[in-house]
Scaffold this active site. Structure first.
Site, short mmCIF file in Angstrom:
data_model
loop_
_atom_site.label_atom_id
_atom_site.label_comp_id
_atom_site.label_asym_id
_atom_site.label_seq_id
_atom_site.Cartn_x
_atom_site.Cartn_y
_atom_site.Cartn_z
N ASN A 91 -7.47 5.96 -10.97
CA ASN A 91 -6.53 6.99 -10.50
C ASN A 91 -7.72 7.99 -9.70
O ASN A 91 -8.12 8.94 -10.56
CB ASN A 91 -5.86 7.42 -11.49
CG ASN A 91 -5.06 8.72 -11.03
OD1 ASN A 91 -4.95 9.08 -9.93
ND2 ASN A 91 -4.60 9.63 -12.07
N LYS B 266 -6.74 10.35 -7.95
CA LYS B 266 -6.03 11.74 -7.88
C LYS B 266 -6.15 12.22 -6.38
O LYS B 266 -6.08 11.42 -5.52
CB LYS B 266 -6.75 12.72 -8.96
CG LYS B 266 -6.73 12.10 -10.45
CD LYS B 266 -7.04 13.24 -11.08
CE LYS B 266 -7.14 12.48 -12.30
NZ LYS B 266 -7.16 13.39 -13.70
N HIS C 218 2.37 10.42 -14.45
CA HIS C 218 1.19 10.99 -14.99
C HIS C 218 1.15 12.57 -15.17
O HIS C 218 2.27 13.12 -14.65
CB HIS C 218 0.39 11.09 -13.62
CG HIS C 218 -1.20 11.35 -14.20
ND1 HIS C 218 -1.63 12.57 -14.23
CD2 HIS C 218 -2.17 10.38 -14.49
CE1 HIS C 218 -2.97 12.65 -14.73
NE2 HIS C 218 -3.31 11.31 -14.73
N GLU D 147 -0.11 15.15 -14.80
CA GLU D 147 -0.16 16.34 -13.54
C GLU D 147 1.04 16.35 -12.84
O GLU D 147 1.37 17.32 -12.29
CB GLU D 147 -1.66 15.88 -13.04
CG GLU D 147 -2.80 16.22 -13.62
CD GLU D 147 -4.08 15.21 -13.21
OE1 GLU D 147 -3.90 14.69 -12.12
OE2 GLU D 147 -4.87 15.03 -14.10
N GLU E 20 -2.05 8.54 -22.30
CA GLU E 20 -2.94 9.44 -21.80
C GLU E 20 -2.75 10.76 -22.67
O GLU E 20 -2.02 11.68 -22.13
CB GLU E 20 -2.73 9.64 -20.59
CG GLU E 20 -3.16 8.57 -19.66
CD GLU E 20 -3.79 8.93 -18.23
OE1 GLU E 20 -4.74 8.23 -17.77
OE2 GLU E 20 -2.82 9.47 -17.50
N GLY F 122 -9.65 14.58 -17.99
CA GLY F 122 -10.58 15.52 -17.38
C GLY F 122 -11.19 16.38 -18.19
O GLY F 122 -11.85 17.37 -17.45
N SER G 172 -10.81 10.63 -20.14
CA SER G 172 -12.24 10.75 -20.23
C SER G 172 -12.71 9.49 -20.69
O SER G 172 -13.82 9.34 -21.45
CB SER G 172 -12.56 12.02 -21.22
OG SER G 172 -12.13 13.26 -20.59
C1 PEP Z 1 -6.14 10.26 -15.47
O1 PEP Z 1 -5.95 11.26 -14.68
O2 PEP Z 1 -5.52 9.68 -15.61
C2 PEP Z 1 -7.50 10.19 -16.43
C3 PEP Z 1 -7.38 9.62 -17.30
O3 PEP Z 1 -8.46 11.35 -15.89
P1 PEP Z 1 -9.92 11.31 -16.76
O4 PEP Z 1 -10.43 9.90 -16.78
O5 PEP Z 1 -10.62 12.13 -15.45
O6 PEP Z 1 -9.83 11.76 -18.06
#
Ligand code: PEP
Length: 252
Positions: A11, A13, A97, A99, A169, A175, A215
């Site tokens: 992803n 983003k 997601h 976000e 998630e 992040g 992460s």
């Molecule tokens: C995500 O945005 O789906 C995600 C898992 O981000 P990150 O790997 O940067 O934590």
């Protein structure tokens, strides 16, 4: 028990210019070893068509979108429909997601409609769920995730549900550099699989890919992917570097 698909989805983003995105995908496709893992690239919309052309004909690599609207077409300025995505051979769409839920006020009711739109156009939703830190600290994460799945997904027929990919998630891990421990991920994935079994039966539950996101990086992917109910990852930050992303793809 049938073997479940392994999936690693990147992803991006809201990152990378057109040329930066093109270069990243060229590097990924040049260095990708033959793999049974399905690789999904979910860039911003402006990249989709070009990346579709670059990956055309390469097996096991698919185009993903980060979002879509639920309507077929119409007066929704700034939006992109599932029908449009399907017309350029997008295979997967990330739905819900955290976000999108947080910054764009997406509700479970909207997410249910988006999921329907994705499936109606023969694409596969990657449906995201997961709790914020205060919910985890109150030990209410299972309640919350159960509510998200019931409201956003469990209206689907069993046949439709077979196309679904779930991404767990935990919001506190996205992040932040703070990964869920392999045991925390496994516990939640097993819980999600049990919810699916209660709703759709064990066969469908056993066949549903459940990805971990938060992460995930080349140092922790292997241990996470070794958990019996973790079938891959939804990768944010580490999907922007070809070497890191490919190391994660190769972590099974
Ligand atoms: C995500 O945005 O789906 C995600 C898992 O981000 P990150 O790997 O940067 O934590």
């Amino acid at each position: 028990m049938q073997k479940r698909q392994h999936i690693v989805a990147g992803n991006w983003k809201m990152n990378l210019s057109y040329l930066e995105g093109r270069d990243l995908v060229r590097e990924i496709t040049d260095r990708l070893q033959p793999t049974e893992t399905l690789v999904v690239l979910a860039p911003p919309f402006i990249h989709l068509n070009n990346i579709g052309n670059i990956i055309h004909g390469i097996s096991n690599i698919y185009l993903g979108a980060q979002n879509c609207h639920w309507a077929e077409a119409g007066a929704y300025t700034g939006e992109v429909s599932a029908r449009m995505l399907a017309s350029i051979e997008v295979g997967f769409v990330i739905i819900g997601h955290s976000e999108r839920r947080e910054y764009f006020a997406e509700t479970d009711a909207m997410l249910a409609q988006k999921t329907d739109a994705v499936l109606a156009h023969n694409m596969r939703p990657i449906f995201c769920c997961g709790e914020k830190l205060d919910v985890r600290e109150a030990e209410k994460q299972e309640e919350l995730v159960s509510e998200q799945l019931h409201s956003g997904l469990f209206h689907l027929s069993p046949d439709a549900f077979r196309q679904v990919v779930i991404a767990y998630e935990p919001v506190w891990a996205i992040g932040t550099g703070k990964t869920a421990s392999p045991q925390q991920a496994q516990d939640m994935h097993a819980f999600i699989r049990q919810l699916i079994a209660e709703q759709y039966g064990q066969d469908i539950a056993d066949a549903t890919p459940i990805l971990y996101g938060g992460s995930c990086n080349p140092s922790n992917a292997r241990e996470l992917f070794q958990q019996p109910d973790v079938d891959g990852g939804l990768i944010g930050g580490a999907s922007l570097k070809a070497a890191d992303f490919l190391a994660i793809v190769n972590s099974f």
